[in-house]
Design a protein around this motif. Structure first.
Motif, PDB file in Angstrom:
ATOM      1  N   SER A   1       0.842  -1.202   0.000  1.00 45.23           N
ATOM      2  CA  SER A   1       0.000   0.000   0.000  1.00 45.23           C
ATOM      3  C   SER A   1       0.873   1.247   0.000  1.00 45.23           C
ATOM      4  CB  SER A   1      -0.915   0.029   1.228  1.00 45.23           C
ATOM      5  OG  SER A   1      -0.154   0.134   2.420  1.00 45.23           O
ATOM      6  N   LEU A   2       0.330   2.290  -0.559  1.00 48.16           N
ATOM      7  CA  LEU A   2       0.954   3.613  -0.518  1.00 48.16           C
ATOM      8  C   LEU A   2      -0.116   4.567  -0.007  1.00 48.16           C
ATOM      9  CD1 LEU A   2       3.572   5.179  -1.225  1.00 48.16           C
ATOM     10  CD2 LEU A   2       2.496   5.770  -3.394  1.00 48.16           C
ATOM     11  N   SER A   3      -0.033   4.892   1.267  1.00 48.97           N
ATOM     12  CA  SER A   3      -1.066   5.693   1.911  1.00 48.97           C
ATOM     13  C   SER A   3      -0.766   7.181   1.758  1.00 48.97           C
ATOM     14  CB  SER A   3      -1.147   5.340   3.403  1.00 48.97           C
ATOM     15  OG  SER A   3      -1.361   3.952   3.580  1.00 48.97           O
ATOM     16  N   ILE A   4      -1.809   7.952   1.578  1.00 48.44           N
ATOM     17  CA  ILE A   4      -1.696   9.406   1.563  1.00 48.44           C
ATOM     18  C   ILE A   4      -2.202   9.908   2.906  1.00 48.44           C
ATOM     19  CG2 ILE A   4      -2.446  11.528   0.468  1.00 48.44           C
ATOM     20  CD1 ILE A   4      -2.735   9.999  -2.116  1.00 48.44           C
ATOM     21  N   VAL A   5      -1.317  10.493   3.684  1.00 44.99           N
ATOM     22  CA  VAL A   5      -1.645  10.922   5.038  1.00 44.99           C
ATOM     23  C   VAL A   5      -1.345  12.408   5.207  1.00 44.99           C
ATOM     24  CG1 VAL A   5      -1.158   8.636   5.958  1.00 44.99           C
ATOM     25  CG2 VAL A   5       0.659  10.356   5.893  1.00 44.99           C
ATOM     26  N   THR A   6      -1.858  12.974   6.252  1.00 45.69           N
ATOM     27  CA  THR A   6      -1.520  14.353   6.593  1.00 45.69           C
ATOM     28  C   THR A   6      -0.123  14.373   7.196  1.00 45.69           C
ATOM     29  OG1 THR A   6      -3.830  14.869   7.047  1.00 45.69           O
ATOM     30  CG2 THR A   6      -2.171  16.378   7.930  1.00 45.69           C
ATOM     31  N   PRO A   7       0.822  15.010   6.545  1.00 42.69           N
ATOM     32  CA  PRO A   7       2.203  14.956   7.025  1.00 42.69           C
ATOM     33  C   PRO A   7       2.395  15.727   8.320  1.00 42.69           C
ATOM     34  CG  PRO A   7       2.012  16.492   5.215  1.00 42.69           C
ATOM     35  CD  PRO A   7       0.679  15.828   5.341  1.00 42.69           C
ATOM     36  N   GLN A   8       3.362  15.304   9.073  1.00 42.78           N
ATOM     37  CA  GLN A   8       3.726  15.989  10.305  1.00 42.78           C
ATOM     38  C   GLN A   8       4.870  16.962  10.034  1.00 42.78           C
ATOM     39  OE1 GLN A   8       1.981  15.481  13.131  1.00 42.78           O
ATOM     40  NE2 GLN A   8       0.691  14.051  11.960  1.00 42.78           N
ATOM     41  N   GLY A   9       4.831  18.111  10.701  1.00 47.46           N
ATOM     42  CA  GLY A   9       5.917  19.069  10.536  1.00 47.46           C
ATOM     43  C   GLY A   9       5.929  19.656   9.143  1.00 47.46           C
ATOM     44  N   TYR A  10       7.105  19.777   8.558  1.00 48.86           N
ATOM     45  CA  TYR A  10       7.245  20.370   7.227  1.00 48.86           C
ATOM     46  C   TYR A  10       6.548  19.506   6.192  1.00 48.86           C
ATOM     47  CZ  TYR A  10       9.289  22.010   2.880  1.00 48.86           C
ATOM     48  OH  TYR A  10       9.467  22.478   1.614  1.00 48.86           O
ATOM     49  N   ALA A  11       5.628  20.092   5.469  1.00 49.85           N
ATOM     50  CA  ALA A  11       4.805  19.329   4.534  1.00 49.85           C
ATOM     51  C   ALA A  11       5.226  19.517   3.088  1.00 49.85           C
ATOM     52  CB  ALA A  11       3.351  19.734   4.699  1.00 49.85           C
TER      53      ALA A  11
END
Length: 290
Positions: A49-59
């Motif tokens: 899987s390749l999940s798209i998530v809300t990144p932490q810190g620098y996006a």
């Protein structure tokens, strides 16, 4: 056309500046972004899987840049640059510069990964009296992907690009003309729960043209990059794309600028020709009477 009229036309021609141009152009685009997954550990019980998530810190974010410059004995001298930057997930940018020196444009659009499009153009015309540069650049950094353990990911994009030099006249030989379009992609995978453990891969496509090598006709190819996460942990991905178009026309030898007569000088030249033509006419009349 009588001799007097012919002399006037020749004088006006000589009074005009003589300019020879060489068209130097680079243009490229990246589009049709996609990816595929392959299970490297089919017995681990984890589906690729390749999940798209809300990144932490620098996006990460996106940027576009365009610049034009002209120097040497042609006025006006100038050096102009434009740029735009965005916050994460705001990827709709465009900058453009267009003058008599040339053109520099860059754009980046797309609401999600699959709809991304990068485009750059740089072109300039060289003359015996100027050195000129143009550059267009677009790029983005995507950090919202998480790759499952034991998974191979391959990213793809369609590249179209060309670098061309079209010489006109002998003055072209006085320049070191250069055109380049380059697409580059890099991918950094930071393994979760393993500080300091990461995997890095990169790839690039390059098209060039220069004096003696007129360039490559527009070419298209599938641009790809593959990364293997062979660990038993997920990986945070940082994916970066850059597209550069750069052209320049630099003086290779000292070329004396073509004299451009002042208006007063031109007027005196034309008046002198008129007097000479009048004297010739009077002399012919006198000879005819004799």
């Amino acid at each position: 056309m009588n001799k007097f009229a012919a002399g006037m036309v020749m004088a006006a021609t000589l009074a005009s500046p003589l300019l020879a141009h060489a068209q130097v152009r680079a243009e490229g685009s990246l589009s049709n972004f996609s990816y595929t997954l392959i299970d490297l550990l089919p017995n681990d019980g984890i589906a690729p899987s390749l999940s798209i998530v809300t990144p932490q810190g620098y996006a990460g974010g996106a940027s576009v840049f365009g610049s034009l410059s002209q120097s040497d004995s042609v006025e006006p001298w100038f050096d102009d640059a434009r740029s735009q930057f965005t916050a994460p997930y705001d990827r709709d940018l465009a900058v453009g510069l267009a003058t008599s020196v040339g053109t520099a444009r860059a754009s980046l659009t797309g609401t999600d990964f699959h709809s991304l499009q990068l485009h750059t153009v740089a072109s300039t015309a060289g003359t015996p009296a100027a050195s000129r540069h143009a550059k267009g650049q677009s790029g983005l950094n995507i950090t919202e992907f998480v790759l499952s353990p034991g998974t191979r990911v391959s990213f793809f994009a369609d590249f179209t690009g060309s670098a061309l030099i079209t010489p006109e006249g002998e003055a072209h030989q006085a320049f070191r003309d250069y055109a380049e379009i380059q697409a580059r992609v890099s991918l950094n995978a930071n393994i979760q729960n393993r500080p300091g453990e990461y995997v890095y891969v990169s790839n690039f496509i390059n098209r060039e043209a220069w004096n003696g090598h007129p360039g490559e006709s527009p070419a298209s190819e599938r641009f790809s990059l593959t990364l293997d996460n062979k660990s038993a942990f997920s990986a945070d991905l940082s994916l970066k794309y850059d597209l550069h178009a750069t052209v320049q026309a630099l003086k290779a030898t000292e070329v004396p600028p073509t004299p451009v007569p002042e208006p007063a000088t031109t007027a005196m030249l034309l008046a002198g020709l008129a007097l000479v033509a009048g004297a010739v006419r009077r002399r012919r009349k006198i000879v005819g009477k004799d």
